[in-house]
Design an enzyme around this catalytic site. Structure first.
Site, PDB file in Angstrom:
ATOM      1  N   CYS A 108      45.203  42.483  45.571  1.00  0.00           N
ATOM      2  CA  CYS A 108      44.049  41.661  45.239  1.00  0.00           C
ATOM      3  C   CYS A 108      44.100  40.386  46.059  1.00  0.00           C
ATOM      4  O   CYS A 108      45.166  39.772  46.185  1.00  0.00           O
ATOM      5  CB  CYS A 108      44.068  41.334  43.747  1.00  0.00           C
ATOM      6  SG  CYS A 108      42.704  40.293  43.196  1.00  0.00           S
ATOM      7  N   HIS A 150      38.118  47.962  40.046  1.00  0.00           N
ATOM      8  CA  HIS A 150      38.920  46.769  40.309  1.00  0.00           C
ATOM      9  C   HIS A 150      38.028  45.524  40.291  1.00  0.00           C
ATOM     10  O   HIS A 150      38.351  44.524  39.636  1.00  0.00           O
ATOM     11  CB  HIS A 150      39.624  46.913  41.668  1.00  0.00           C
ATOM     12  CG  HIS A 150      40.445  45.732  42.060  1.00  0.00           C
ATOM     13  ND1 HIS A 150      41.817  45.755  42.075  1.00  0.00           N
ATOM     14  CD2 HIS A 150      40.094  44.481  42.460  1.00  0.00           C
ATOM     15  CE1 HIS A 150      42.273  44.570  42.466  1.00  0.00           C
ATOM     16  NE2 HIS A 150      41.236  43.779  42.715  1.00  0.00           N
ATOM     17  N   GLU A 151      36.896  45.578  40.993  1.00  0.00           N
ATOM     18  CA  GLU A 151      35.981  44.433  41.038  1.00  0.00           C
ATOM     19  C   GLU A 151      35.322  44.209  39.673  1.00  0.00           C
ATOM     20  O   GLU A 151      35.103  43.066  39.261  1.00  0.00           O
ATOM     21  CB  GLU A 151      34.922  44.606  42.132  1.00  0.00           C
ATOM     22  CG  GLU A 151      35.471  44.743  43.539  1.00  0.00           C
ATOM     23  CD  GLU A 151      36.497  43.685  43.921  1.00  0.00           C
ATOM     24  OE1 GLU A 151      36.360  42.523  43.483  1.00  0.00           O
ATOM     25  OE2 GLU A 151      37.442  44.013  44.647  1.00  0.00           O
ATOM     26  N   HIS A 154      37.274  42.087  37.437  1.00  0.00           N
ATOM     27  CA  HIS A 154      37.117  40.652  37.713  1.00  0.00           C
ATOM     28  C   HIS A 154      35.959  40.036  36.925  1.00  0.00           C
ATOM     29  O   HIS A 154      36.082  38.932  36.407  1.00  0.00           O
ATOM     30  CB  HIS A 154      36.884  40.394  39.205  1.00  0.00           C
ATOM     31  CG  HIS A 154      38.125  40.374  40.021  1.00  0.00           C
ATOM     32  ND1 HIS A 154      39.164  39.490  39.807  1.00  0.00           N
ATOM     33  CD2 HIS A 154      38.508  41.131  41.084  1.00  0.00           C
ATOM     34  CE1 HIS A 154      40.125  39.696  40.686  1.00  0.00           C
ATOM     35  NE2 HIS A 154      39.753  40.691  41.482  1.00  0.00           N
TER      36      HIS A 154
END
Length: 195
Positions: A108, A150-151, A154
């Site tokens: 990341c 993954h994003e 966030h």
């Protein structure tokens, strides 16, 4: 304009981001800056919290993975999402995750120099809007789904290290502390938490 990437330790990375509408100020420029920042940092995805904005916005370019992959790798492994995507996601919300969890070594931009094997679902269905605020519901698979998940973490205030065991977390604690303190060198612009 290349923006500084927020480092681990900044509270914005733990905040659940909020939806936006077409009136969000300078959105087109923000999206352009996110693409430029992501490429300057050699990333394949970037979420708004990583540039200090608590909004549900992220960009993904899995196409560059396939473009840079040699033919031998493509032949040895089946990549169902080849040739990948280059896309902006606004106000994304997961409809469902399907398939078996599979492992892949993730890193990341906000947590530099740390990589871990992370299990994620094979596919994800998202409701989202594109940069023109056109609504979509679409299913993504493979590496593309992984980058999206993954994003997506966030914008939900989560990080990839939340998916590792407490023991592994303990083993990387010193490295994480160094990031919080700004005791790390990277070849892209970073914004560290206040010491």
């Amino acid at each position: 304009m290349i923006l500084p990437i927020v480092a681990y330790g900044n509270p914005i990375l733990r905040k659940v981001a909020h939806d936006i509408d077409e009136q969000y100020p300078d959105l087109k420029k923000l999206i352009e800056d996110m693409w430029e920042t992501m490429y300057a940092s050699n990333g394949v995805g970037l979420a708004a919290p990583q540039i200090n904005k608590d909004i549900r916005l992220f960009v993904v370019d899995s196409a560059q993975i396939f473009a840079n992959m040699d033919e031998k790798d493509k032949e040895e492994e089946n990549y169902p999402d080849d040739p990948g995507i280059k896309q902006t996601f606004i106000n994304a919300h997961i409809v469902e995750e399907l398939g078996d969890d599979w492992v892949y070594n993730e890193g990341c931009l906000s947590i530099p120099k740390i990589r871990e094997d992370i299990y994620r679902a094979e596919e994800v269905t998202l409701e989202y809007q594109d940069e023109n605020f056109v609504k979509h519901t679409r299913t993504f698979i493979g590496i593309t789904a992984r980058i999206i998940l993954h994003e997506y973490d966030h914008i939900d205030g989560k990080l990839f290290i939340d998916h590792i065991s407490p023991l592994k977390r303990k083993l990387i604690k010193r490295k994480l502390d160094d990031i919080v303190k700004g005791n790390i060198k990277v070849d892209y612009k970073m914004s560290f938490a206040k010491k």
